[in-house]
Scaffold this active site. Structure first.
Site, mmCIF file in Angstrom:
data_model
loop_
_atom_site.group_PDB
_atom_site.id
_atom_site.type_symbol
_atom_site.label_atom_id
_atom_site.label_comp_id
_atom_site.label_asym_id
_atom_site.label_seq_id
_atom_site.Cartn_x
_atom_site.Cartn_y
_atom_site.Cartn_z
ATOM 1 N N ASP A 201 0.874 -1.170 0.000
ATOM 2 C CA ASP A 201 0.000 0.000 0.000
ATOM 3 C C ASP A 201 0.916 1.226 0.000
ATOM 4 O O ASP A 201 1.519 1.568 1.018
ATOM 5 C CB ASP A 201 -0.887 -0.048 1.248
ATOM 6 C CG ASP A 201 -1.626 1.270 1.501
ATOM 7 O OD1 ASP A 201 -1.381 2.249 0.780
ATOM 8 O OD2 ASP A 201 -2.433 1.302 2.441
ATOM 9 N N GLN A 204 0.979 6.493 1.040
ATOM 10 C CA GLN A 204 1.731 7.576 1.702
ATOM 11 C C GLN A 204 3.196 7.629 1.260
ATOM 12 O O GLN A 204 3.952 8.450 1.767
ATOM 13 C CB GLN A 204 1.690 7.391 3.226
ATOM 14 C CG GLN A 204 0.309 7.464 3.819
ATOM 15 C CD GLN A 204 -0.298 8.865 3.766
ATOM 16 O OE1 GLN A 204 0.425 9.863 3.639
ATOM 17 N NE2 GLN A 204 -1.601 8.949 3.856
ATOM 18 N N CYS A 365 -7.995 6.277 10.540
ATOM 19 C CA CYS A 365 -8.401 4.990 9.924
ATOM 20 C C CYS A 365 -7.404 3.888 10.261
ATOM 21 O O CYS A 365 -7.104 3.020 9.429
ATOM 22 C CB CYS A 365 -8.562 5.110 8.407
ATOM 23 S SG CYS A 365 -9.890 6.187 7.917
HETATM 24 N N1 PMP Z 1 -3.668 3.492 2.837
HETATM 25 C C1 PMP Z 1 -3.086 4.506 3.459
HETATM 26 C C2 PMP Z 1 -1.770 4.283 4.146
HETATM 27 C C3 PMP Z 1 -3.678 5.757 3.488
HETATM 28 O O1 PMP Z 1 -3.091 6.765 4.124
HETATM 29 C C4 PMP Z 1 -4.920 5.945 2.828
HETATM 30 C C5 PMP Z 1 -5.625 7.289 2.842
HETATM 31 N N2 PMP Z 1 -5.642 7.905 4.086
HETATM 32 C C6 PMP Z 1 -5.483 4.858 2.175
HETATM 33 C C7 PMP Z 1 -4.833 3.652 2.194
HETATM 34 C C8 PMP Z 1 -6.790 4.966 1.445
HETATM 35 O O2 PMP Z 1 -6.673 5.827 0.363
HETATM 36 P P1 PMP Z 1 -7.958 6.277 -0.449
HETATM 37 O O3 PMP Z 1 -8.949 6.752 0.576
HETATM 38 O O4 PMP Z 1 -7.476 7.368 -1.332
HETATM 39 O O5 PMP Z 1 -8.454 5.093 -1.192
#
Ligand code: PMP
Length: 407
Positions: A201, A204, A365
């Site tokens: 992922d 960031q 989150c």
């Molecule tokens: N993974 C990470 C580490 C994030 O910081 C975020 C967004 N805060 C996401 C996934 C999800 O990204 P998105 O909401 O743009 O799909």
């Protein structure tokens, strides 16, 4: 990078040049989303003003132009990630959809009862919940790799968790809540040794440095355009060609078929197999404009500048006192996550906002991680290259005031 260099770059981002609550804006919420340079805004406006049309099937000039810009954007992304082929770049809505795509297709095809998926204890919910849903469907097991008190991954624990039961290791490259940079090169090598695939992922990570998917040897890499100075609603899933080819489609509809009949429908080639429906054409073009813009900058020097912002924040935190930093890993991106004594993060955020300073507060989150630290959330200042040392000083002047008010 001199301050004058940064101020020149900063002038490319119109949103940064405004007053908020009577004070010049200090935007320190880059982890949530980054601001957009004028060239991205112009690319979106140009597309809608002159080239707006549906892609791929049109028999007219506007459709040709839109298709060329849209597919050209895919090549820009391929080069940005150093993917072997542009077919390995699948457009999605963002990181969340990229991960859900892999869970719904590769996951359902390859996981059965007794298999294991490893994630880290510092994942964003978008790299937890899709796997939990998959585990419910397949009877597989989701296991978190422990995170140490300083926010580093416990690599010894990871080594002991690896076995031939593990089919996937899905890890965050840079933690949005802590800033920790995970050793993904090592993780990928170790996972491959037991035959597991790896998803990273990169939501960031890509805003801080250039990622090379071939050098990493990663199987899937996911990120969002809006965290990379591009528009919302567009993201990327990179996948190795052989893996993507072997995966069933994600959603059904137009564009993803080779031939459709009531007797039997066959599917399109990569990457269209995964792109049902009219795509986010403007979003892809806008994201490519963001990357073209980044390519004009010295990203290595800018990453050093971001490090200096974090260093300054650490120094000023020492001086201010009453700050509990959450996440003190040795390798960190420019994320300063903290608690101000026993003040509620939300109250600190509101007081900063009144002074024109934008930060994020809450669980980011990453609820399981917050539970580990036994805190409801943090205040998070996340810096980008357009932030200045002056912005960091303004944050701490703001915190000084918040401290007088709250403590
Ligand atoms: N993974 C990470 C580490 C994030 O910081 C975020 C967004 N805060 C996401 C996934 C999800 O990204 P998105 O909401 O743009 O799909």
């Amino acid at each position: 990078m001199t301050n004058a260099d940064i101020l020149r770059i900063r002038a490319d981002f119109p949103a940064l040049n405004q007053d908020v609550n009577g004070k010049p804006l200090v935007y320190l919420d880059n982890g949530a989303t980054t601001q957009k340079p004028q060239v991205v805004i112009d690319a979106l406006a140009h597309y809608y003003a002159y080239d707006n049309s549906n892609v791929h099937r049109g028999a007219h000039t506007l459709s040709d132009r839109a298709t060329q810009a849209f597919e050209g954007a895919r090549v820009t992304l391929q080069q940005f990630l150093n993917a072997k082929k542009s077919e390995e770049i699948v457009w999605t809505r963002g990181t969340t959809e990229s991960i859900n795509l892999v869970a719904s297709t590769w996951g359902r095809q390859n996981l059965t009862a007794g298999d294991e998926i490893l994630v880290t204890g510092m994942e964003h919910h978008s790299n937890i919940v899709p796997w939990q849903m998959l585990c419910e469907q397949t009877g597989s097991k989701l296991r978190p790799i422990p995170v140490k008190e300083n926010g580093e991954l416990d690599m010894d624990a990871f080594a002991t968790m690896l076995s031939d039961k593990v089919k996937l290791v899905s890890v965050v490259h840079v933690s949005n809540a802590l800033g920790t940079i995970n050793p993904v090169e090592t993780i990928i090598k170790m996972a491959h040794e037991v035959g597991a695939k790896v998803l990273v992922d990169g939501a960031q990570a890509v805003s801080h440095w250039n990622v090379d998917v071939q050098a990493l040897g990663v199987d899937f890499y996911a990120f969002s355009g809006h965290k990379l100075f591009g528009p919302t609603g567009i993201g990327v899933l990179y996948g190795k060609e052989d893996l993507l080819n072997a995966m069933p489609p994600y959603q059904g509809g137009g564009e993803m078929i080779a031939h459709c009949s009531f007797e039997k429908t066959t599917y399109n080639v990569l990457p269209y197999k995964f792109e049902a429906g009219t795509p986010n054409i403007a979003g892809a073009i806008g994201l490519a404009a963001a990357i073209d813009y980044l390519n004009t900058l010295d990203r290595v020097a800018l990453a050093k500048h971001e490090d200096s912002l974090l260093l300054k924040a650490n120094e000023l935190a020492e001086q201010l006192g009453d700050i509990r930093r959450i996440g003190t890993a040795a390798k960190k991106a420019s994320v300063f996550s903290f608690l101000l004594a026993n003040a509620h993060p939300g109250d600190v955020g509101t007081l900063l906002d009144q002074q024109g300073i934008a930060v994020r507060t809450g669980h980011h989150c990453a609820m399981p991680l917050m539970d580990q630290y036994a805190i409801p959330g943090t205040v998070r200042a996340s810096f980008s290259f357009y932030n200045t040392l002056d912005d960091v000083e303004r944050l701490f002047t703001g915190l000084e005031k918040a401290k007088m008010f709250l403590l």
